[in-house]
Design an enzyme around this catalytic site. Structure first.
Site, PDB file in Angstrom:
ATOM      1  N   TYR A 154       0.616  -1.411   0.002  1.00 39.76           N
ATOM      2  CA  TYR A 154       0.105   0.068   0.225  1.00 39.76           C
ATOM      3  C   TYR A 154       0.800   1.270   0.140  1.00 39.76           C
ATOM      4  O   TYR A 154       0.356   2.288  -0.768  1.00 39.76           O
ATOM      5  CB  TYR A 154      -0.947   0.099   1.256  1.00 39.76           C
ATOM      6  N   LYS A 158       0.926   4.159  -2.861  1.00 43.69           N
ATOM      7  CA  LYS A 158       0.570   5.620  -2.630  1.00 43.69           C
ATOM      8  C   LYS A 158       2.031   6.476  -2.648  1.00 43.69           C
ATOM      9  O   LYS A 158       1.779   7.730  -3.360  1.00 43.69           O
ATOM     10  CB  LYS A 158       0.028   5.818  -1.231  1.00 43.69           C
TER      11      LYS A 158
END
Ligand code: NDP
Length: 246
Positions: A154, A158
């Protein structure tokens, strides 16, 4: 702040933060394109918005397939002739400690979060460049800035969005297209509601404003970044995190 005559394409907008963003834009007069992988949920949300007298249309789409995204963008252009605002909001998590993280967990998160953002930017780039205007806003995360245990996939996705944002801001600046990101911290959603009370309290120790953010906090910054007031802002990532990542 009026978005009358503006068309805003918002991915992952059938629920959660995306739905809040869509509602906020629609309340400011925009026509919002409710787009999500779940067609039924898209229709449900669109119906809800229309029942409030707002302008919304359902265009379900899986952001991981470039061909599918291009098809949807062409359909939106056929109907409305322009897409003024793209909000890359669709995102998933598949948390695991790095040593246990399976390749499939890495691939799934990178494919939806980062490749999905690439696909949507790619599909709207030509019409926006031709129109010589546009606003692209991607939902990153403070995790992409700070990193987090159990979230290597993740965090990488990002952080990738932040790099993509800076590059596209430079490439598209001469055509009057602003490309920015927002990096929310802990936002009160169905996902964070499931955290144990003690986990929440632990998280809040690192938040100077001592509260979780709300989807409305995120929507407000997106409205600002898409408005004329932010015409001189590009390539930025605005943290919406109560001071967590100062
Ligand atoms: P939700 O899971 O509530 O909403 C995400 C939406 O994206 C869902 O409707 C989901 O559909 C949809 N989606 C998932 N995969 C795809 C796909 N391949 N194509 C199209 N749509 C898809 O998440 P949040 O509202 O909490 O988060 C929204 C964004 O904000 C995400 O990018 C997230 O990473 C980011 N964010 C969230 C924070 C938080 O605290 N909640 C903090 C920081 C950033 P379905 O449910 O049917 O799979």
């Amino acid at each position: 702040m009026s978005f009358e005559d503006k068309v805003a394409f918002i991915t992952g907008s059938a629920r959660g933060i995306g739905k809040e963003i869509a509602t906020a834009f629609a309340k400011e007069g925009a026509t919002v394109i409710i787009s999500d992988i779940n067609a039924e949920a898209c229709q449900e949300t669109t119906k809800e918005l229309k029942a409030q007298g707002l302008s919304a249309e359902s265009f379900p789409c899986d952001v991981t397939r470039l061909e599918g995204v291009e098809e949807i963008v062409n359909k939106i252009l056929d109907k409305y002739k322009h897409i003024d605002i793209l909000i890359n909001n669709a995102g998933i998590t598949k948390d695991n400690l790095f040593l246990r993280m399976r390749e499939a967990e890495w691939d799934a998160v990178l494919t939806v979060n980062l490749k999905g953002t690439f696909n949507c930017c790619k599909a709207v780039a030509k019409p926006m460049l031709k129109a010589r205007k546009g606003k692209i806003i991607s939902i990153a995360s403070v995790i992409g800035i700070l990193g987090n245990i159990g979230q290597a996939n993740y965090a990488a996705s990002k952080a990738g969005i932040i790099g993509l944002t800076k590059s596209l801001a430079r490439e598209f600046a001469s055509r009057n297209i602003n490309v920015n990101a927002v990096a929310p911290g802990y936002i009160k959603t169905e996902m964070t509601d499931q955290l144990k009370e003690e986990t929440k309290q632990e998280i809040l120790k690192n938040v100077p404003l001592s509260r979780m953010g709300t989807p409305a906090d995120v929507a407000g910054v997106c409205l600002f970044l898409a408005s004329k007031d932010a015409d001189y802002i590009t390539g930025q990532t605005i943290k919406i995190d109560g001071g967590m990542a100062i």
